[in-house]
Scaffold this motif. Structure first.
Motif, PDB file in Angstrom:
ATOM      1  N   LEU A 213     -21.421  64.457 -25.928  1.00 12.57           N
ATOM      2  CA  LEU A 213     -20.922  64.045 -24.624  1.00 12.57           C
ATOM      3  C   LEU A 213     -19.401  64.133 -24.649  1.00 12.57           C
ATOM      4  CD1 LEU A 213     -22.952  60.864 -23.537  1.00 12.57           C
ATOM      5  CD2 LEU A 213     -23.044  63.144 -22.516  1.00 12.57           C
ATOM      6  N   TYR A 214     -18.827  64.296 -23.466  1.00 11.67           N
ATOM      7  CA  TYR A 214     -17.374  64.286 -23.371  1.00 11.67           C
ATOM      8  C   TYR A 214     -16.838  62.943 -23.873  1.00 11.67           C
ATOM      9  CZ  TYR A 214     -17.529  68.560 -20.612  1.00 11.67           C
ATOM     10  OH  TYR A 214     -17.734  69.856 -20.207  1.00 11.67           O
ATOM     11  N   GLY A 215     -15.738  62.997 -24.587  1.00 12.93           N
ATOM     12  CA  GLY A 215     -15.128  61.790 -25.127  1.00 12.93           C
ATOM     13  C   GLY A 215     -15.419  61.577 -26.592  1.00 12.93           C
ATOM     14  N   LEU A 216     -16.537  62.111 -27.083  1.00  4.46           N
ATOM     15  CA  LEU A 216     -16.811  62.031 -28.521  1.00  4.46           C
ATOM     16  C   LEU A 216     -15.777  62.862 -29.269  1.00  4.46           C
ATOM     17  CD1 LEU A 216     -20.704  62.416 -28.756  1.00  4.46           C
ATOM     18  CD2 LEU A 216     -19.369  60.349 -29.199  1.00  4.46           C
ATOM     19  N   LYS A 217     -15.294  62.338 -30.358  1.00  2.00           N
ATOM     20  CA  LYS A 217     -14.256  63.027 -31.114  1.00  2.00           C
ATOM     21  C   LYS A 217     -14.724  64.386 -31.642  1.00  2.00           C
ATOM     22  CE  LYS A 217     -11.731  58.852 -32.469  1.00  2.00           C
ATOM     23  NZ  LYS A 217     -10.513  59.195 -31.729  1.00  2.00           N
ATOM     24  N   GLN A 218     -16.013  64.516 -31.944  1.00  2.00           N
ATOM     25  CA  GLN A 218     -16.522  65.769 -32.484  1.00  2.00           C
ATOM     26  C   GLN A 218     -17.050  66.717 -31.402  1.00  2.00           C
ATOM     27  OE1 GLN A 218     -17.922  62.766 -32.629  1.00  2.00           O
ATOM     28  NE2 GLN A 218     -19.972  62.823 -33.515  1.00  2.00           N
ATOM     29  N   ALA A 219     -17.008  66.291 -30.124  1.00  2.00           N
ATOM     30  CA  ALA A 219     -17.586  67.110 -29.056  1.00  2.00           C
ATOM     31  C   ALA A 219     -16.909  68.471 -28.900  1.00  2.00           C
ATOM     32  CB  ALA A 219     -17.555  66.336 -27.735  1.00  2.00           C
ATOM     33  N   PRO A 220     -15.561  68.556 -28.903  1.00  2.00           N
ATOM     34  CA  PRO A 220     -14.940  69.881 -28.765  1.00  2.00           C
ATOM     35  C   PRO A 220     -15.337  70.837 -29.878  1.00  2.00           C
ATOM     36  CG  PRO A 220     -13.327  68.145 -28.374  1.00  2.00           C
ATOM     37  CD  PRO A 220     -14.554  67.482 -28.920  1.00  2.00           C
ATOM     38  N   ARG A 221     -15.429  70.323 -31.107  1.00  2.00           N
ATOM     39  CA  ARG A 221     -15.802  71.189 -32.225  1.00  2.00           C
ATOM     40  C   ARG A 221     -17.247  71.668 -32.090  1.00  2.00           C
ATOM     41  NH1 ARG A 221     -13.745  72.075 -37.310  1.00  2.00           N
ATOM     42  NH2 ARG A 221     -15.233  72.744 -38.915  1.00  2.00           N
ATOM     43  N   ALA A 222     -18.133  70.774 -31.676  1.00  2.00           N
ATOM     44  CA  ALA A 222     -19.536  71.146 -31.515  1.00  2.00           C
ATOM     45  C   ALA A 222     -19.691  72.213 -30.435  1.00  2.00           C
ATOM     46  CB  ALA A 222     -20.371  69.911 -31.179  1.00  2.00           C
ATOM     47  N   TRP A 223     -18.938  72.066 -29.323  1.00  2.00           N
ATOM     48  CA  TRP A 223     -19.012  73.059 -28.249  1.00  2.00           C
ATOM     49  C   TRP A 223     -18.442  74.398 -28.704  1.00  2.00           C
ATOM     50  CZ3 TRP A 223     -20.690  75.737 -24.507  1.00  2.00           C
ATOM     51  CH2 TRP A 223     -19.863  76.598 -23.790  1.00  2.00           C
ATOM     52  N   TYR A 224     -17.304  74.386 -29.391  1.00  2.00           N
ATOM     53  CA  TYR A 224     -16.707  75.649 -29.829  1.00  2.00           C
ATOM     54  C   TYR A 224     -17.652  76.403 -30.774  1.00  2.00           C
ATOM     55  CZ  TYR A 224     -13.704  79.121 -31.960  1.00  2.00           C
ATOM     56  OH  TYR A 224     -13.196  80.315 -32.421  1.00  2.00           O
ATOM     57  N   SER A 225     -18.293  75.687 -31.676  1.00  2.00           N
ATOM     58  CA  SER A 225     -19.226  76.328 -32.610  1.00  2.00           C
ATOM     59  C   SER A 225     -20.383  76.978 -31.852  1.00  2.00           C
ATOM     60  CB  SER A 225     -19.762  75.306 -33.612  1.00  2.00           C
ATOM     61  OG  SER A 225     -18.718  74.774 -34.399  1.00  2.00           O
ATOM     62  N   HIS A 226     -20.888  76.264 -30.852  1.00  2.75           N
ATOM     63  CA  HIS A 226     -21.980  76.798 -30.039  1.00  2.75           C
ATOM     64  C   HIS A 226     -21.515  78.023 -29.260  1.00  2.75           C
ATOM     65  CE1 HIS A 226     -25.497  76.762 -27.353  1.00  2.75           C
ATOM     66  NE2 HIS A 226     -24.637  76.906 -26.355  1.00  2.75           N
ATOM     67  N   MET A 227     -20.345  77.922 -28.621  1.00  2.00           N
ATOM     68  CA  MET A 227     -19.821  79.026 -27.812  1.00  2.00           C
ATOM     69  C   MET A 227     -19.555  80.264 -28.663  1.00  2.00           C
ATOM     70  SD  MET A 227     -16.215  79.199 -25.720  1.00  2.00           S
ATOM     71  CE  MET A 227     -15.295  79.171 -27.285  1.00  2.00           C
ATOM     72  N   ALA A 228     -18.890  80.079 -29.814  1.00  2.00           N
ATOM     73  CA  ALA A 228     -18.561  81.211 -30.680  1.00  2.00           C
ATOM     74  C   ALA A 228     -19.826  81.895 -31.189  1.00  2.00           C
ATOM     75  CB  ALA A 228     -17.704  80.735 -31.848  1.00  2.00           C
ATOM     76  N   SER A 229     -20.858  81.109 -31.486  1.00  2.00           N
ATOM     77  CA  SER A 229     -22.117  81.676 -31.948  1.00  2.00           C
ATOM     78  C   SER A 229     -22.765  82.536 -30.865  1.00  2.00           C
ATOM     79  CB  SER A 229     -23.065  80.563 -32.384  1.00  2.00           C
ATOM     80  OG  SER A 229     -24.335  81.064 -32.702  1.00  2.00           O
TER      81      SER A 229
END
Length: 336
Positions: A213-229
């Motif tokens: 969810l937005y606001g989680l400290k690890q959320a941007p990293r999780a999204w970038y990994s998904h997007m790059a994949s």
């Protein structure tokens, strides 16, 4: 977007005291955030005085800071629809499972963030409500580990736009819907249901997150990994100088070279006129996105293109006006 006229204050006679609650999201179990303004029948549905003064300065709609302010604003219906849309997205994406948190579990609170999306000319496009986790409550090593995620630099964007102008390529935009909700979590995270939801829920109910969810400290990293994949599966490769810029060479399928400049959930696509439609179709089938068409505003930059003269002008007139507006409104309201 046609905006309704602000509603008149509700009658104070024989109205049913519970009638106002039926059109709102249910208040959270356990009381949720503290109430800063007590609603009585004499002021139910009426915005706080500070809200009315600020909105009356020049007719600008003020974005609410809390759930209570959204429910007290003249545009409560629009904010309710925006919140329901966000909750529907969470449910459709199987972001969480509602259950009772194990004893001793730290449940992280949540809040709503309300924004008004505008076009390059400042016109209202839509009301948006985002459910955000109060990530400052997270504990490193327990609720999160790695957090770094790259975003494209403005210098990279300017180079890409220069190439598009020189090659006479098209520049189109995509906005990925609820991007962070696609990132899968490796940690076990429990959050509280959002303010305004929870009628009939168990008092101890919480959300066990399966996705970010937005606001989680690890959320941007999780999204970038998904997007790059996902982009890698389409044949795109990130630049070593800027990992948020992706390129793809012309392939055997006949689709020409293209460039993607990404900034979290915003994509700028640069490709030839004949290839743009097919490239956008690939991306739209991969990411649930809004096709924003030809670029005229991106990352705070207004984009004005003269195809005949083969020039492209970047300026921040709207960004400056938007940044200065709240200060100007507060000053005018304070001075009367």
């Amino acid at each position: 977007l046609a905006l309704p006229a602000p509603p008149a204050p509700p009658p104070q006679d024989d109205a049913d005291p519970a009638s106002d609650e039926e059109t709102e999201l249910a208040p959270p179990a356990g009381g949720g955030e503290s109430q800063r303004r007590t609603t009585q029948r004499s002021n139910a549905g009426v915005p706080p005085l500070r809200y009315q003064l600020m909105a009356a300065v020049d007719g600008t709609i003020i974005e609410p800071k809390t759930y209570d302010e959204a429910m007290a604003s003249p545009y409560r219906t629009e904010w309710l629809a925006a919140m329901q849309s966000e909750l529907d997205s969470l449910t459709a994406n199987k972001t969480y499972v509602e259950s009772t948190a194990p004893p001793g579990t730290k449940v992280i609170p949540t809040k709503w963030v309300f924004t008004i999306k505008r076009g390059a000319d400042g016109s209202i496009q839509r009301f948006k409500a985002r459910l955000v986790v109060k990530g400052f409550h997270q504990r490193e090593g327990i609720d999160f580990t790695e957090v770094f995620a790259p975003v494209s630099r403005h210098a990279s964007l300017r180079v890409a736009l220069s190439l598009a102008t020189h090659l006479e390529y098209e520049i189109h935009l995509l906005d990925v819907k609820t991007a962070f909700l696609h990132g899968t979590l490796d940690e076990t995270v429990w959050v509280a249901p959002p303010p305004g939801r929870g009628r009939g829920a168990a008092p101890a109910s919480a959300w066990h997150l399966h996705k970010a969810l937005y606001g989680l400290k690890q959320a941007p990293r999780a999204w970038y990994s998904h997007m790059a994949s996902k982009l890698g599966a389409l044949g795109y490769k990130c630049l070593s100088a800027d990992p948020s810029v992706f390129t793809r060479a012309a392939g055997p399928s006949g689709v020409g070279a293209s460039i993607l400049v990404t900034y979290v959930d915003d994509f700028a696509i640069i490709a030839s006129t004949k290839d743009m439609a097919k490239i956008k179709s690939e991306l739209l089938s991969t990411f649930d996105s809004r096709d924003l068409g030809p670029a005229n505003y991106f990352l705070g930059l207004s984009i004005q293109r003269d195809r005949a003269a083969r020039t492209l002008l970047l300026h921040q007139e709207r960004y400056i006006a938007d940044s200065a507006a709240p200060t100007e409104q507060h000053m005018r309201a304070a001075l009367g």
